[in-house]
Design an enzyme around this catalytic site. Structure first.
Site, PDB file in Angstrom:
ATOM      1  N   LYS A   1       0.839  -1.214   0.000  1.00  0.00           N
ATOM      2  CA  LYS A   1       0.000   0.000   0.000  1.00  0.00           C
ATOM      3  C   LYS A   1       0.868   1.255   0.000  1.00  0.00           C
ATOM      4  CE  LYS A   1      -4.383  -1.281   0.201  1.00  0.00           C
ATOM      5  NZ  LYS A   1      -5.459  -0.830  -0.653  1.00  0.00           N
TER       6      LYS A   1
ATOM      7  N   LYS B   1      -6.289 -10.381 -12.441  1.00  0.00           N
ATOM      8  CA  LYS B   1      -7.470 -10.827 -11.716  1.00  0.00           C
ATOM      9  C   LYS B   1      -8.617  -9.854 -12.002  1.00  0.00           C
ATOM     10  CE  LYS B   1      -8.440 -11.517  -6.844  1.00  0.00           C
ATOM     11  NZ  LYS B   1      -7.932 -11.475  -5.509  1.00  0.00           N
TER      12      LYS B   1
ATOM     13  N   LYS C   1     -12.609  -4.145 -10.447  1.00  0.00           N
ATOM     14  CA  LYS C   1     -13.151  -2.866 -10.909  1.00  0.00           C
ATOM     15  C   LYS C   1     -12.020  -1.915 -11.260  1.00  0.00           C
ATOM     16  CE  LYS C   1     -17.300  -2.452  -8.980  1.00  0.00           C
ATOM     17  NZ  LYS C   1     -18.509  -1.992  -9.475  1.00  0.00           N
TER      18      LYS C   1
END
Ligand code: SF4
Length: 324
Positions: free
Chosen positions: A112, A192, A195
């Protein structure tokens, strides 16, 4: 008594085939054998969301999908994380027993930091503590996870264990229910389905929208002309036929290898399979969408039922920590 399952999912709005074939169908299946608590984790979403204007709509759309897909509020507790604020209080208390080193080592924290270097917030590093609070607040014994999430659950177990050794047995150490979430590739055939990658097929699309979306999919890159033989084993469309046209799999594979079927027809077959398999879901979703008050009531009732458990756990935790 049934064992308790907890699972939380980020409010990502309308769900796609990857969510459906992985998490949602699994959630539905667990409802009969476990005491299930399913939560939309809106506070977790804030660790990477700077613009929250779509948050409420995303929660609503996701809950519509969940309910239409078979999550049953009479069997499971369905609620929004922040509507039971006790979880944030427990998060703070658990953060006092969690060494910072444990959190800084978490691989997803490091990822992250790379992904959002402009927003390395405090919530990001504390994410596993909030996740632990989510689970242990409801004294869940079982957490359905994919293999990639095992390190997170291990950390939750360590935090629960540390609390128990410092203040006495309070929380069950949650066990993983390893689920083989199928890896559903996106329309690009590389990543994968998600969205974010804009390679998804939403389950709530209309039949025509589904056809249009499927037609954009990348297939076997070696099959450039209609008469070229294909390689179904490396084709993304073929991998989806497994779920939506299982009885025709061998036939499709042999027709592809001998170039008897073209990719456009093959995609159309898949879109038809998706549409007919999702028809009952879409009918239920359309009916639910006319009753927004029902969705609000389900969430309010879920929060109330979750709160009863949460308050009892929190009282016990505070007593053991000497706060009451
Ligand atoms: S015919 Fe079907 S399985 Fe074969 S490459 Fe085209 S889309 Fe893929």
């Amino acid at each position: 008594m049934k064992r308790r399952v907890f699972s939380g999912a980020r409010p990502t709005g309308r769900q796609h085939l990857g969510n459906y074939l992985g998490a949602i169908q699994n959630y539905v299946a667990l409802q009969d054998d476990y005491d299930c608590i399913y939560c939309i984790v809106d506070i977790h979403a804030l660790t990477s969301l700077e613009n929250t204007s779509e948050l409420r709509m995303n929660i609503y759309e996701m809950m519509l999908d969940w309910l239409a897909a078979g999550l049953d509020p009479r069997k499971s507790i369905l609620f929004i994380q922040s509507h039971v604020p006790e979880v944030m209080e427990l998060h703070t208390l658990l953060s006092m027993v969690t060494p910072l080193g444990w959190l800084l080592r978490v691989p997803t924290f490091k990822e992250k930091v790379k992904l959002q270097p402009h927003n390395v917030n405090y919530g990001l590093v504390g994410y596993p503590v909030l996740m632990t609070a989510d689970i242990v607040l409801y004294k869940a014994e079982v957490v359905p996870v994919g293999e990639d999430q095992l390190p997170h659950l291990e950390l939750a177990r360590e935090i629960a264990h540390r609390f128990n050794s410092l203040f006495g047995d309070t929380f069950p150490e949650p066990k993983a229910k390893l689920t083989s979430f199928p890896l559903i590739l996106g329309l690009d055939g590389k990543e994968k389905m998600s969205k974010q990658a804009d390679n998804d097929i939403e389950i709530a699309l209309s039949p025509q929208e589904t056809i249009d979306r499927v037609m954009t999919a990348v297939t076997d890159p070696a099959r450039q002309y209609r008469n070229d033989p294909g390689h179904p084993e490396i084709c993304n469309i073929y991998s989806l036929h497994r779920y939506f046209n299982p009885s025709q799999l061998d036939d499709i594979a042999s027709q592809c290898r001998t170039a008897k079927i073209g990719c456009v027809d093959c995609k159309m077959l898949l879109a038809q399979g998706i549409n007919s398999s999702l028809e009952p879901f879409r009918e239920r979703r359309a009916a639910l969408a006319t009753k927004p008050q029902y969705i609000a009531d389900v969430l309010a009732d879920g929060a109330q039922r979750a709160k009863v458990i949460a308050q009892e756990t929190l009282r016990e935790v505070k007593q053991k920590m000497g706060l009451i």
